[in-house]
Design a protein around this motif. Structure first.
Motif, short mmCIF file in Angstrom:
data_model
loop_
_atom_site.label_atom_id
_atom_site.label_comp_id
_atom_site.label_asym_id
_atom_site.label_seq_id
_atom_site.Cartn_x
_atom_site.Cartn_y
_atom_site.Cartn_z
N GLY A 1 0.78 -1.23 0.00
CA GLY A 1 0.00 0.00 0.00
C GLY A 1 0.81 1.28 0.00
O GLY A 1 0.25 2.38 0.08
N ALA A 2 2.15 1.15 -0.09
CA ALA A 2 3.01 2.34 -0.14
C ALA A 2 4.28 1.99 -0.90
O ALA A 2 5.38 2.02 -0.37
N ASP A 3 4.11 1.64 -2.17
CA ASP A 3 5.21 1.07 -2.95
C ASP A 3 5.76 2.04 -3.98
O ASP A 3 5.99 1.68 -5.13
N SER A 4 6.01 3.28 -3.58
CA SER A 4 6.46 4.30 -4.54
C SER A 4 7.81 3.94 -5.16
O SER A 4 8.03 4.18 -6.35
N TYR B 1 9.13 0.85 -5.50
CA TYR B 1 8.91 -0.31 -6.37
C TYR B 1 8.38 0.15 -7.72
O TYR B 1 8.88 -0.28 -8.78
N GLN B 2 7.39 1.01 -7.69
CA GLN B 2 6.83 1.51 -8.94
C GLN B 2 7.83 2.38 -9.70
O GLN B 2 7.87 2.38 -10.93
N SER B 3 8.65 3.12 -8.96
CA SER B 3 9.67 3.95 -9.60
C SER B 3 10.72 3.11 -10.30
O SER B 3 11.16 3.43 -11.41
N PHE B 4 11.14 2.02 -9.66
CA PHE B 4 12.10 1.12 -10.30
C PHE B 4 11.51 0.55 -11.59
O PHE B 4 12.21 0.41 -12.60
N ALA B 5 10.22 0.22 -11.56
CA ALA B 5 9.56 -0.34 -12.75
C ALA B 5 9.46 0.70 -13.87
O ALA B 5 9.62 0.38 -15.05
N ALA B 6 9.21 1.96 -13.48
CA ALA B 6 9.02 3.03 -14.47
C ALA B 6 10.33 3.63 -14.94
O ALA B 6 10.40 4.24 -16.01
N GLY B 7 11.37 3.50 -14.13
CA GLY B 7 12.65 4.11 -14.47
C GLY B 7 12.76 5.57 -14.08
O GLY B 7 13.75 6.22 -14.39
N VAL B 8 11.75 6.09 -13.40
CA VAL B 8 11.74 7.48 -12.92
C VAL B 8 10.96 7.52 -11.61
O VAL B 8 10.14 6.63 -11.33
N VAL C 1 8.09 8.15 -9.09
CA VAL C 1 6.65 8.26 -9.31
C VAL C 1 5.96 8.74 -8.04
O VAL C 1 6.50 8.64 -6.93
N THR C 2 4.74 9.24 -8.22
CA THR C 2 3.88 9.66 -7.12
C THR C 2 2.69 8.72 -7.04
O THR C 2 2.08 8.38 -8.06
N LEU C 3 2.36 8.29 -5.82
CA LEU C 3 1.24 7.39 -5.63
C LEU C 3 -0.08 8.15 -5.59
O LEU C 3 -0.14 9.29 -5.13
N ASP C 4 -1.15 7.50 -6.06
CA ASP C 4 -2.48 8.09 -5.96
C ASP C 4 -2.96 8.10 -4.52
O ASP C 4 -3.67 9.01 -4.09
N ARG C 5 -2.57 7.09 -3.76
CA ARG C 5 -2.96 7.01 -2.36
C ARG C 5 -2.00 6.11 -1.60
O ARG C 5 -1.29 5.30 -2.20
#
Length: 325
Positions: free
Chosen positions: A209-212, A214-221, A223-227
């Protein structure tokens, strides 16, 4: 991007010597752990929850306060946090005679608010962590020095002293599992560990529920979470940021995620086996090696970190009640 080298890390460690604690490491080798742990060669935990102000955050916060010039000291500092960084900045500011304003989510554990106020800080409450971060930035725009909870060279450098210290205390460790909130801890620990022991593996842990990061590694930049939705409020950063993301991306091998229930079970193991009252973030590393990493750690010398434990008995009992349901 300026990444702390070993010389800078050593200098910072000397600045912290005598003020910050050399927190102990403990081998989880007793019989009570045999039925719990994965089939590792060894598991070691660094007990950073015994640090000043109750968490690793005191390292970077103290270094940040040391860097203030006379005008900045007079104007004071501002920070946003769900607890551990708030207490660390409050402690470091009080030690230096600097005024501290702390922006916190309204739902934070009341003991953390009381702890900051007992250290002389002024606490302002907001509906969400994102609102607290916005308020912190607004205060920094009008004069106070921003003490960001994870985005700053001093925070990464402080965490690097923890990584270097851990590697020296437990040189056998070849796989480090480190919790991630915004990335200050893992960026510093990983950059120190990889310079001292390039073959080591560094794995990050975030709540689902707070994987900013993890998502940033996947995106390569970044990221900001929606919630943000996790019991681990100390890991509830609403976004990743360029510096800490960049240092982490250069040194961290991968990131895994854990569920809130996995952290609750790890908290229970700490209580049953070590009599440690761990907050969810403190238990995240243990949750990862008992959960998503369990099958791949065979034969490895694993190092985890109990990063902080600022939690009231009331809140702890509430969380353990959720586990019992």
């Amino acid at each position: 991007m300026s990444i702390p080298n070993l010389s800078a890390i050593e200098t910072a460690a000397k600045q912290l010597d005598g003020v910050l604690l050399e927190t102990p490491v403990l081998s989880l080798a007793s019989a009570r752990w045999e039925s719990v742990l994965p089939d590792c060669a060894s598991v070691t935990v660094k007990l950073e929850l015994f640090q000043q102000a109750g968490s690793f955050k005191a390292r970077g916060a103290y270094l940040g306060i040391l860097q203030l010039d006379a005008d900045q000291r007079a104007a004071g500092v501002v920070a946003a946090s769900g607890g551990n960084h708030a207490l660390a900045v409050s402690w470091a500011a009080q030690a230096a005679g600097v005024d501290a304003l702390i922006c916190m989510p309204r739902a934070v554990d009341p003991s953390r608010i009381a702890g900051c106020e007992a250290l002389g800080a002024t606490v302002q409450l907001y509906d969400t962590m994102a609102d607290a971060f916005a308020a912190m930035n607004a205060c920094a725009d009008v004069g106070r020095t921003l003490m960001h909870p994870f985005e700053g060279a001093h925070m990464t450098l402080g965490a690097a002293t923890c990584g270097a210290q851990y590697q020296r205390q437990a040189p056998q460790v070849d796989t480090y599992v480190v919790p991630i909130g915004g990335g200050g801890l893992i960026s510093g620990m990983a950059c120190a560990i990889k310079q001292l022991k390039p073959a080591a593996t560094v794995i990050g842990v975030e709540p689902f529920g707070a994987d900013s990061m993890y998502q940033s590694f996947a995106a390569g930049v970044p990221v900001t979470l929606d919630r943000v939705d996790t019991i681990a409020d100390s890991l509830g950063a609403p976004y990743a940021m360029p510096y800490s993301y960049g240092v982490a991306a250069a040194h961290v091998d991968r990131i895994v995620r854990v569920a809130d229930t996995e952290m609750l079970r790890a908290m229970d193991h700490y209580q049953r086996n070590l009599r440690i009252t761990a907050e969810p973030a403190c238990a995240a590393s243990l949750a990862a090696i008992l959960g998503p990493l369990r099958d791949e750690l065979k034969g490895r010398h694993v190092g985890i970190i109990a990063c902080g434990s600022n939690i009231s008995l009331t809140r702890y009992a509430e969380l353990m009640g959720e586990l019992a349901q």
